[in-house]
Design a protein around this motif. Structure first.
Motif, PDB file in Angstrom:
ATOM      1  N   UNK B  54       0.931  -1.069  -0.070  1.00 45.89           N
ATOM      2  CA  UNK B  54      -0.057  -0.058   0.004  1.00 45.89           C
ATOM      3  C   UNK B  54       0.967   1.168   0.092  1.00 45.89           C
ATOM      4  N   UNK B  55       1.950   1.189   0.906  1.00 42.89           N
ATOM      5  CA  UNK B  55       2.675   2.483   0.955  1.00 42.89           C
ATOM      6  C   UNK B  55       3.414   2.721  -0.002  1.00 42.89           C
ATOM      7  N   UNK B  56       3.925   1.911  -1.082  1.00 43.09           N
ATOM      8  CA  UNK B  56       4.634   1.998  -2.166  1.00 43.09           C
ATOM      9  C   UNK B  56       3.637   1.635  -3.517  1.00 43.09           C
ATOM     10  N   UNK B  57       2.471   1.574  -3.112  1.00 40.26           N
ATOM     11  CA  UNK B  57       1.622   1.398  -4.526  1.00 40.26           C
ATOM     12  C   UNK B  57       1.531   2.398  -5.539  1.00 40.26           C
ATOM     13  N   UNK B  58       1.736   1.941  -6.722  1.00 42.08           N
ATOM     14  CA  UNK B  58       1.947   2.890  -7.752  1.00 42.08           C
ATOM     15  C   UNK B  58       0.951   3.914  -8.052  1.00 42.08           C
ATOM     16  N   UNK B  59      -0.437   3.326  -7.685  1.00 43.69           N
ATOM     17  CA  UNK B  59      -1.468   4.368  -7.942  1.00 43.69           C
ATOM     18  C   UNK B  59      -1.709   5.187  -6.358  1.00 43.69           C
ATOM     19  N   UNK B 400      -6.017  12.615   1.167  1.00 43.36           N
ATOM     20  CA  UNK B 400      -6.023  10.910   1.145  1.00 43.36           C
ATOM     21  C   UNK B 400      -4.750  10.416   0.608  1.00 43.36           C
ATOM     22  N   UNK B 401      -5.007   8.971   0.587  1.00 43.47           N
ATOM     23  CA  UNK B 401      -3.886   8.270  -0.142  1.00 43.47           C
ATOM     24  C   UNK B 401      -4.021   8.015  -1.473  1.00 43.47           C
ATOM     25  N   UNK B 402      -5.185   7.724  -1.852  1.00 37.63           N
ATOM     26  CA  UNK B 402      -5.699   7.171  -3.098  1.00 37.63           C
ATOM     27  C   UNK B 402      -6.543   8.235  -3.780  1.00 37.63           C
ATOM     28  N   UNK B 411     -12.031  19.158  -5.984  1.00 38.35           N
ATOM     29  CA  UNK B 411     -11.183  20.192  -6.859  1.00 38.35           C
ATOM     30  C   UNK B 411      -9.687  20.162  -6.446  1.00 38.35           C
ATOM     31  N   UNK B 412      -9.256  20.000  -5.204  1.00 41.70           N
ATOM     32  CA  UNK B 412      -7.835  19.901  -5.004  1.00 41.70           C
ATOM     33  C   UNK B 412      -7.822  18.611  -3.994  1.00 41.70           C
ATOM     34  N   UNK B 413      -6.797  17.662  -4.651  1.00 42.00           N
ATOM     35  CA  UNK B 413      -6.354  16.508  -3.802  1.00 42.00           C
ATOM     36  C   UNK B 413      -4.925  16.563  -3.168  1.00 42.00           C
ATOM     37  N   UNK B 414      -4.687  16.529  -1.811  1.00 40.35           N
ATOM     38  CA  UNK B 414      -3.677  16.902  -1.141  1.00 40.35           C
ATOM     39  C   UNK B 414      -3.241  15.226  -0.659  1.00 40.35           C
ATOM     40  N   UNK B 415      -1.882  15.093  -0.942  1.00 42.65           N
ATOM     41  CA  UNK B 415      -1.476  13.587  -0.747  1.00 42.65           C
ATOM     42  C   UNK B 415      -1.207  13.188   0.627  1.00 42.65           C
TER      43      UNK B 415
END
Lengths: 276, 679, 182
Positions: B54-59, B400-402, B411-415
């Motif tokens: 999950x941590x290194x998931x490409x998506x 979120x993560x995904x 409108x805006x996604x913050x990782x």
């Protein structure tokens, strides 16, 4: 259900035909045989044997390691099969060298080659005599492989020698073919009825076969058509018609290839899941 | 050199496992359970085992992104600076326009249950009075019910269950949702304890029990009351009840006058003689323990159901008994210090009706919505209201993560960072352990922790307009995490300094048996069969049976949507995503509707329709169908489209708002013609 | 009697949760499509009641392994402790073992084209550790033991419908799941 194993279908059927040819040559060699026919047939058997061995490599996940296959002769029929076929291939080289010499010991060489070949075919059939697979785990499997040998070996020689072999030789060969077809039909009928009582896996093989159009095509090509042609021929006992031989050859070749493909396709292995 | 770090699994899950990670050269290489934890004992569930992947998931999203048009999927990478500028500017503008900050809304829940994930709450509190989602989609009715009965919501240490000679697992499926409890139960079984599972369908836990009692949905309260009546009739009540309970006479009166065993048998689907047999066994066996799950209180009568089961436990004298009690959950170890910001006069919207209530807001209407640890478009009821709300909103931010279903509307996604990349402090709502979560690796990509995002945005706001946010603009994550252990928590954990928690997770020093010595904290200091607080909240004072909603002619099937073993709500740990849901039905329904196993069918109600693949579960009643929580492809319709926001009866007193009566969702089933099938 | 290490699964404790399978897959670096363990859900009903349980199984490390008998390259061998080891460097991917194993254990690795199966983590056992699957089992349903050292009369095995297949003599035992009063 099993899977379509083209490499194995080709390997076994071509290999058996090749050995069949050599065996028939050894058989015919009791009396005088047309040398051109003999040479042609010998060359063809070698060609088929080579093709068969090449086809077998395509079955392997790692063909480059095929040489390791002979290291477990003590229990593995596959090891034995490969060893026998390798010996048969070497013996064929000796056999062909003798064929090319006017006074070569071709009968001895054919005998050696077909002995190794028949042992190879027997081993190859024993690979499939697995307790896990009811469809394979019977005397029918070696019988099936050996019948293919006789049938296609005999028919190939008939086709090659249809113009040059003596009538008595041709009739002898037709009798071999006829016997093979008859035994094949009878043994398969017994096999099917026994398989149907061999538990769920056996029954599902039977059901698969009976529901498969390929199987019915085989019934026609491998058994019905040859039977009709041969019975008609033997009842009239005329001279041998070249068309008859070619039709028999084509029908039986298709039938045997289908039969082998179905042999792999219809295999249902027992997967033990019940606790007791 | 390999390095080890402590973590706590932050998912909304009973077990809240203690994890030890191994990193090599800054890369997370393996995780394992912490053997020093007496509840999780070094074991992890397969969900957690997927963590590294999950941590290194490409998506996983590694950079802030902007979506030009909502639901378009046209995301563009942007810098943190740009993203925070945009958000801060919008906040300042809204505030200027309205003269207050109420148009700014935060909807945050349990995506990550760590204490520092309250940072978004702190940030919003720093801006002034804002609009907040309050309450819980999960357990509200039961929390309030236990608050009325015991005075607060608390239960024994879960390992104590192992002492029970009789164990009733009531509407709970720990084989899927709390695997670490199962060895405790199995060990008790090995020692001769009897385990009975009550549920509406044969769950995997029921299958591992000695006996399964199938109860019709929403009637568990009546079943408990009928058993209470048997205890009275058979004189199996604790003879000291008058010393420590309130309203016993009234309750017995209610049972005598209003509960009829024959009628109860018919309504609950449990035969009268079995009700009697079970009650007698429960009354005669000591210790006997009940564990009540969350599912059975997600009904319009859910609070009453829990009060009835509590009453059964009390009547038989099993409350306060070592190895007895009625387990539900607790919140005692969650008394984090917070950020020390003043309480704001927030506009509070029930999280379960958030969109509906948000649309009704004006002066000012909602302009900005921040979603944190939430995926309402895949989870919430009232989806049509949600879509109307989305149209009205001027800015939607999600961290979120995904790229979740809800992120499609943003409108805006913050990782965000995972629990391998930030400091945190975590408690369980089941066992008594509290643990620190250390970062093992640097944030993946440009991901930031919630706390850091909150600091950075506060800094931006203050740069744009001095004094516009009283939340700190920077700090140390480690110190902030440690500071969550205020004097109360330190006392609870038996620590002198917060730093001691860095050495290992700590178990709170509570007596292992809840309500030992019958010292309750209700207004009367007694166990309250009769609760004046319930009465004051407009509820019956006694635990009574009130029927749950029943299927109608138009929608004859009750749709249950239980947790799956490889899902935590919409967070998936399944290996592959499907395009559709599986609908489990009774084989007779299959016949009635002319369906075949694996066939595509449609379920629908007045809110939505959904195509599903039909599967069979022999144990299901004919009027109940199940769709388990399951991750599906983003483009597919999520099952929550069928949900309406019916509320449970309780939740306002201790849980912040009424819960969602999600198990009162009804649908109709239809065979589809081949041309109608979309898969 | 020769030593024989095998798995023992208490079917009353197995939740089918997949922790064993996942731990095996992750620690042996198997690709996502390959597992050495499988978990099957089994339901049956008799006059004594209903049963629904899970069987987590890997290689049975048979006393007389079919895989070892049929392998032409001698890739299979049985260690002194009874573990059936597959030596990948000898394997040529002929699939004989795949066809012959009555438990469908050996599989072809999608990347190497060779057969692959559970080796009972013999390298870990040699170091005194337990196999990954056993270590991961949250309910202690799965154990790994020298099977001649324990009483087997309460335990059962996967049993073949044909006598010929029973000859493989699997070394994995199960504690029979009880039936449910329902």
């Amino acid at each position: 259900m099993g899977t379509m194993e083209w490499p194995l279908v080709l390997f076994t059927v071509l290999g058996e035909t090749a050995i069949g040819i050599i065996f028939v040559l050894w058989w015919l060699d009791r009396a005088e045989v047309d040398p051109i026919f003999y040479k042609k047939a010998a060359l063809l058997s070698g060609l088929l044997l080579a093709l068969a061995l090449i086809a077998s490599l395509f079955h392997l996940g790692r063909p480059e390691y095929a040489y390791r296959a002979v290291s477990h002769l003590s229990t593995s029929w596959l090891s034995r099969e490969i060893l026998c076929f390798l010996f048969a291939a070497v013996a064929w080289l000796y056999f062909y060298s003798q064929v090319r010499q006017p006074k070569g010991k071709r009968r001895l060489a054919a005998g050696i080659t077909s002995t190794f070949g028949l042992l190879g075919i027997f081993s190859s059939s024993m690979i499939y005599v697995l307790p896990r697979v009811p469809a394979w785990d019977s005397v029918q499997t070696p019988l099936f492989f050996l019948l293919t040998t006789g049938l296609l070996g005999g028919l190939t020689c008939l086709v090659l020698g249809r113009k040059t072999l003596k009538l008595s030789q041709l009739q002898e060969l037709l009798l071999i073919v006829f016997t093979c077809v008859l035994v094949s039909i009878l043994s398969f009928a017994i096999y099917l009825s026994m398989l149907n009582t061999a538990g769920m896996e056996g029954m599902s093989t039977v059901q698969f076969l009976l529901a498969s159009p390929l199987f019915w095509l085989r019934v026609v090509a491998n058994w019905l058509l040859p039977l009709i042609l041969l019975v008609t021929y033997f009842s009239k006992q005329k001279t041998i018609n070249a068309n008859l031989v070619i039709m028999l050859f084509i029908a039986c070749s298709i039938g045997e290839l289908l039969g082998r493909a179905l042999f792999y396709l219809s295999a249902v292995g027992i997967s033990i899941t019940a606790l007791k | 050199m390999p390095e080890k770090h402590y973590h706590v699994c932050p998912r909304n899950c009973y077990d809240t496992c203690s994890i030890i990670s191994t990193t090599v050269n800054g890369v997370l290489v393996s995780i394992e359970g912490n053997p020093a934890h007496d509840y999780t004992k070094g074991k992890l569930c397969p969900k957690a085992m997927n963590d590294i992947q999950k941590v290194y998931n490409p998506s996983r999203i590694r950079y802030p992104m902007r979506q030009r048009q909502r639901f378009s999927g046209n995301w563009e990478r942007m810098s943190w600076d740009e993203a925070l500028d945009m958000i801060a500017q919008k906040i300042i503008d809204s505030k200027k326009h309205d003269g207050n900050t109420l148009s700014l809304a935060l909807n945050k829940y349990s995506g990550n249950f760590g204490a520092l994930h309250n940072a978004m709450e702190w940030l919003f509190s720093g801006m002034g009075p804002t609009t907040r989602a309050v309450g819980s989609p999960c357990w509200s009715a039961g929390v309030d019910a236990q608050t009325y009965d015991f005075g607060k919501f608390f239960c024994s240490e879960p390992r104590e269950m192992g002492h029970a000679k009789l164990l009733w697992l009531w509407g709970v499926n720990p084989a899927w949702t709390a695997v670490h409890q199962m060895p405790i139960i199995f060990d008790a079984m090995d020692r001769g304890s009897k385990v009975i599972c009550f549920d509406t369908y044969l769950s995997d836990t029921a299958a591992r029990s000695h006996r399964f009692i199938q109860v019709k949905p929403g009637t568990d309260g009546l079943l408990a009351l009928a058993m209470c009546k048997v205890l009275c009739e058979e004189n199996l009540m604790d003879d000291k009840l008058y010393d420590y309970t309130l309203g016993l006479v009234e309750f017995i009166d209610y049972l005598t006058n209003s509960i009829d065993l024959t009628e109860a048998a018919e309504i609950t689907g449990v035969k009268a003689e079995i009700i009697r047999e079970l009650a007698i066994e429960y009354g005669q066996t000591c210790p006997a323990c009940i564990w009540v799950g969350f599912g059975l209180q997600r009904y319009t009568n859910g609070g009453q159901t829990l009060r009835a089961i509590d009453a059964l436990g009390a009547l038989a004298g099993h409350i306060g008994e070592k190895g007895g009690g009625v387990h539900y959950g607790h919140f005692e170890t969650w008394k984090f210090a917070g950020a020390g910001l003043p309480e704001q006069q927030n506009r509070q919207l029930n999280i379960n009706r958030f969109a509906r209530e948000a649309l009704a807001c004006d002066k000012p209407p909602l302009r900005v919505l921040w979603l944190s640890g939430r995926n309402p478009l895949a989870q919430d009821a009232d989806l049509k209201h949600w879509h109307r709300l989305i149209q009205q909103l001027e800015l939607i931010v999600i961290n979120d993560l995904f790229l979740t279903k809800s992120a499609q509307a943003a409108d805006i996604f913050l990782p965000a960072t995972t629990h391998y990349e930030h400091w945190d402090l975590n408690s369980s709502y089941w066992h008594y352990w509290v643990g620190i979560n250390e970062p093992a690796i640097n944030p993946v990509g440009e991901a930031k922790s919630d706390l850091e995002i909150a600091w950075n945005l506060s800094a931006k706001l203050n740069r744009f307009e001095k004094g516009s946010c009283s939340f700190p603009t920077s700090g140390s994550e480690r110190e902030t995490a440690l500071k969550q252990l205020g004097p109360d928590m330190l006392r609870m954990l038996g620590l002198n300094t917060p730093e001691e928690i860095l050495d290992r997770p700590i178990k709170a020093k509570f007596p292992p048996t809840a309500w030992e010595n019958h010292e309750f904290v209700t207004p009367s200091k007694r166990y309250e069969f009769q609760s004046s607080r319930a009465l004051a909240a407009g509820l019956p004072a006694l635990p009574v049976f009130e029927p749950a909603l029943l299927p109608s002619k138009e929608t004859p099937l009750r749709l249950l949507t239980p947790h799956h073993s490889m899902m935590i709500n919409s967070q998936s740990y399944q290996d592959a995503l499907s395009d559709y849901y599986d609908l489990y039905i009774n084989p007779r329904l299959l016949e009635n509707y002319g369906l075949k196993i694996g066939e595509t069918a449609e379920i629908w109600n007045e809110y939505a329709s959904l195509q599903v693949k039909v599967k069979v579960d022999m144990s299901l009643p004919e009027d109940v169908v199940i769709i388990y929580q399951q991750a599906i492809e983003q483009r597919a319709q999520a099952r929550n489209a069928l949900l309406n926001s019916n509320l449970s009866d309780m939740g306002d007193v201790a849980a912040g708002g009424k819960g969602l009566a999600i198990n009162e969702t009804f649908v109709s089933l239809r065979k589809l013609t081949p041309s109608e099938r979309s898969f | 009697m020769l030593k024989q290490i095998g798995f023992i699964l208490d079917a009353n404790r197995c939740l089918g949760c997949g922790a064993c399978l996942k731990a095996c897959q992750i620690n042996h670096n198997l690709p996502p499509t390959l597992t050495w363990r499988t978990i099957r859900k089994i339901e049956d009903e008799s006059s004594d009641g209903k049963r629904r349980f899970y069987l987590s199984s890997a290689c049975n490390h048979c006393a007389n392994p079919e895989c070892m008998r049929v392998c032409p390259s001698g890739a299979y061998s049985k260690r002194r402790d009874g573990i059936v080891v597959h030596n990948s460097s000898k394997c040529m991917g002929c699939k004989s073992c795949v066809a012959s194993c009555p438990f469908s254990v050996p599989k072809i690795h999608p990347e190497t084209g060779k057969a692959t199966k559970c080796l009972l983590c013999y390298d870990r056992l040699d170091l005194g550790m337990t196999p990954y699957c056993v270590k991961a089992c949250p309910t202690r349903a799965l154990l790994c033991q020298e099977i001649h050292s324990i009483s087997l009369d309460q335990l059962i095995r996967l049993t073949a419908p044909l006598p010929g297949l029973r000859l493989t003599n699997p070394s994995v035992y199960y504690k029979e799941p009880r039936r449910l009063n329902y």
